[in-house]
Design a protein around this motif. Structure first.
Motif, PDB file in Angstrom:
ATOM      1  N   ASP A 158       7.290  87.743   5.977  1.00 21.67           N
ATOM      2  CA  ASP A 158       7.569  87.881   4.477  1.00 21.67           C
ATOM      3  C   ASP A 158       6.306  88.197   3.522  1.00 21.67           C
ATOM      4  O   ASP A 158       6.509  88.323   2.371  1.00 21.67           O
ATOM      5  CB  ASP A 158       8.118  86.385   4.137  1.00 21.67           C
ATOM      6  N   ALA A 159       5.117  88.512   4.225  1.00 21.21           N
ATOM      7  CA  ALA A 159       3.979  88.788   3.297  1.00 21.21           C
ATOM      8  C   ALA A 159       4.260  89.814   2.449  1.00 21.21           C
ATOM      9  O   ALA A 159       4.844  90.887   2.818  1.00 21.21           O
ATOM     10  CB  ALA A 159       2.673  88.926   4.223  1.00 21.21           C
ATOM     11  N   TYR A 160       3.951  89.890   1.164  1.00 19.54           N
ATOM     12  CA  TYR A 160       4.065  90.888   0.235  1.00 19.54           C
ATOM     13  C   TYR A 160       5.406  91.075  -0.110  1.00 19.54           C
ATOM     14  O   TYR A 160       5.793  92.131  -0.809  1.00 19.54           O
ATOM     15  CB  TYR A 160       3.232  92.014   0.546  1.00 19.54           C
ATOM     16  N   ARG A 161       6.436  90.390   0.508  1.00 16.03           N
ATOM     17  CA  ARG A 161       7.696  90.611  -0.050  1.00 16.03           C
ATOM     18  C   ARG A 161       8.063  89.892  -1.401  1.00 16.03           C
ATOM     19  O   ARG A 161       8.562  88.800  -1.024  1.00 16.03           O
ATOM     20  CB  ARG A 161       8.598  90.332   1.185  1.00 16.03           C
ATOM     21  N   ILE A 253       4.632  89.708 -12.871  1.00 13.25           N
ATOM     22  CA  ILE A 253       3.593  89.093 -12.277  1.00 13.25           C
ATOM     23  C   ILE A 253       3.827  89.664 -10.679  1.00 13.25           C
ATOM     24  O   ILE A 253       4.873  89.652 -10.306  1.00 13.25           O
ATOM     25  CB  ILE A 253       3.735  87.595 -12.039  1.00 13.25           C
ATOM     26  N   ASP A 254       2.490  90.107 -10.199  1.00 15.68           N
ATOM     27  CA  ASP A 254       2.629  90.658  -8.845  1.00 15.68           C
ATOM     28  C   ASP A 254       1.425  90.330  -7.971  1.00 15.68           C
ATOM     29  O   ASP A 254       0.400  89.992  -8.627  1.00 15.68           O
ATOM     30  CB  ASP A 254       2.740  92.078  -9.050  1.00 15.68           C
ATOM     31  N   LEU A 255       1.416  90.033  -6.681  1.00 14.14           N
ATOM     32  CA  LEU A 255       0.492  89.643  -5.920  1.00 14.14           C
ATOM     33  C   LEU A 255      -0.334  90.996  -5.199  1.00 14.14           C
ATOM     34  O   LEU A 255      -1.182  91.053  -4.572  1.00 14.14           O
ATOM     35  CB  LEU A 255       0.832  88.614  -5.051  1.00 14.14           C
ATOM     36  N   ARG A 256       0.500  92.138  -5.295  1.00 13.83           N
ATOM     37  CA  ARG A 256       0.144  93.554  -4.620  1.00 13.83           C
ATOM     38  C   ARG A 256      -0.895  93.865  -5.398  1.00 13.83           C
ATOM     39  O   ARG A 256      -0.913  93.839  -6.578  1.00 13.83           O
ATOM     40  CB  ARG A 256       1.315  94.224  -4.445  1.00 13.83           C
TER      41      ARG A 256
END
Lengths: 318, 318
Positions: A158-161, A253-256
């Motif tokens: 699930d990383a980055y999903r 908001i994003d973590l990528r």
């Protein structure tokens, strides 16, 4: 020790203190006799300690005061060893340098030593539990171990999903964390000759609350208390409840693209500004309340001790 | 199947064939129900198979014909699962792309999936064995698992150390390989209600012989039979018996600086030219002979089946 944790120990009485001392003693004994390298790494893993929440749950699930049996010590030790094994393997995969403010096994010994240390802790856990002679207990711990492996894998899938739903997040938390809290309660109940199911449901809910609050802490810090920079999950691409809830309010908001601890801290601030941390804390508190409601008929002192233990899960992050 | 392996099966009778079929069946069942990713990787690991030497030893150590009990199936399955778990973790550490002519789990699924698959196989092994209800069996397998971890670590510590002695090499082979052959025999003996010690000594010796011949095969190939290029150990820096013996005769032989399969093949040729492979094969044959001498008083048919099994260890590399 916090006042809450002290209250749990008080509720468990001198018997709980004595049995937790035996758990520590036994874990120290298990670290030796595997050659110098493994002994050192296994010993460091064991002595790094943490809060011993899972062994305490094993004990209180058996009674308050807990019965001072060898079998209960074995079960408590086995659960903590499985916990340690998964941490060591996770650190290998994450390449983590620090845990609980100390260097990880993979950082000091390398990947081979850390993989072997995790395998060693796994096999010691099952040997320890089997020594008590209950096949049902071994099955409980093996099921939890299997689910922990599945949970770790799910997290990486699930990383980055950013489309991970709250439901999928909770399913992952159940696998990677709550199943071992469930197993701790089930093992304690089994050791006391009781019915494991209802206490297992209690354990699973407080395990979920524990993981949610752990994820809140990753965003809120402060690093002085957590021993790691804020936003470590963001840097790993792990989509947690605070991020999911924050994005419902602020979809930008994003973590990528988050690569540095400064960038991660900035995203943490933005998550916090949405009020998502309060909402996540509320979800955790609800789970703790549900956990208490799930408790079966128990002697009053044991019920109070378990309720206190559930509160400690929340208190540490309040 | 080779004529030797067929002779072992014949000695074990229809009962051995039936119980080995049950082992395969049970292993297939265990691969499912862990989510699609783990199920796929665990299933591939299990079905990749290999020769099932360890399960066969479990069965023959219990008797010839073996008793067709659930407990024996569980023990045979558990040993093979631990074997599979260690292979999967070793491939992660080595970054190996191929094993037995097929892509490894780490190659197809990545490090996280492979680490989780190994952990899953470990925990399934202990759950399977505990289902039989013998704490002594779980202890035997846990001890072997611990020693396998130690052996893997020892091998990495010793990488590129040309001063490794034959004694240290043998101690490493005991840990990384022979202890699981020992455990296989002990588990079979325990399941049959017998004394595990003497059969364990037999298993340990043939396990040592097996590893020595495996190391010979790495030098001799041919790759069409082994499914990997010659000199893979040299490329990993692993100092094996053929290299140790060859350097006694030709001290210029070195594995440092060997970077390509062509360079590795050239060193293999030079090792072979010293006659070290013949000497290593002789050591293995001596160990097989010792193993047979170590057999306790047994029914004639069981003794013959175990002696044949010991010969098969040698034959496959003759």
């Amino acid at each position: 020790m916090s006042t809450g944790a002290q209250a749990v120990v008080d509720a468990g009485g001198a018997e709980l203190t004595r049995i937790m001392d035996r758990v520590e003693q036994r874990m120290s004994e298990l670290a030796v006799g595997h050659g110098p390298v493994l002994a050192r790494h296994a010993g460091e893993t064991i002595s790094a300690g943490g809060k011993r929440l899972r062994p305490m749950l094993v004990c209180l699930a058996a009674g308050a005061p807990p019965p001072e049996t060898d079998g209960l010590v074995r079960a408590a030790v086995a659960v903590e060893l499985v916990h340690g094994a998964t941490l060591v393997h996770d650190d290998v995969l994450d390449g983590s340098a620090m845990r609980r403010g100390r260097p990880t096994v993979v950082a000091t010994g390398g990947r081979a030593a850390a993989t072997a240390t995790g395998d060693l802790l796994f096999s010691r856990a099952f040997a320890e539990l089997a020594g008590g002679g209950s096949p049902e207990s071994v099955r409980v711990l093996a099921r939890a171990s299997r689910e922990l492996a599945l949970g770790e894998l799910t997290q990486r899938e699930d990383a980055y999903r950013l489309d991970v739903t709250v439901e999928r997040y909770l399913a992952r938390c159940r696998l990677k964390t709550a199943v071992l809290f469930r197993a701790a309660c089930e093992l304690g109940a089994l050791e006391a000759g009781g019915e494991p199911g209802a206490l297992g449901a209690f354990g699973e809910r407080i395990g979920l609350a524990f993981q949610i609050l752990d994820d809140v802490l990753d965003v809120s810090g402060p690093p002085e208390r957590t021993g790691k920079p804020r936003g470590t999950d963001l840097l790993d691409g792990t989509v947690t409840l605070p991020l999911i809830l924050a994005r419902e309010r602020d979809p930008e908001i994003d973590l990528r693209g988050v690569r540095t601890t400064d960038e991660a801290a900035a995203v943490c601030d933005r998550i916090e500004a949405t009020g998502a941390l309060e909402e996540a804390r509320c979800r955790a508190a609800e789970l703790v309340a549900e956990a208490k409601l799930a408790l079966p008929a128990l002697p009053l002192r044991q019920r109070e001790a378990l309720e206190l233990a559930a509160d400690v899960m929340v208190e540490r992050y309040a």
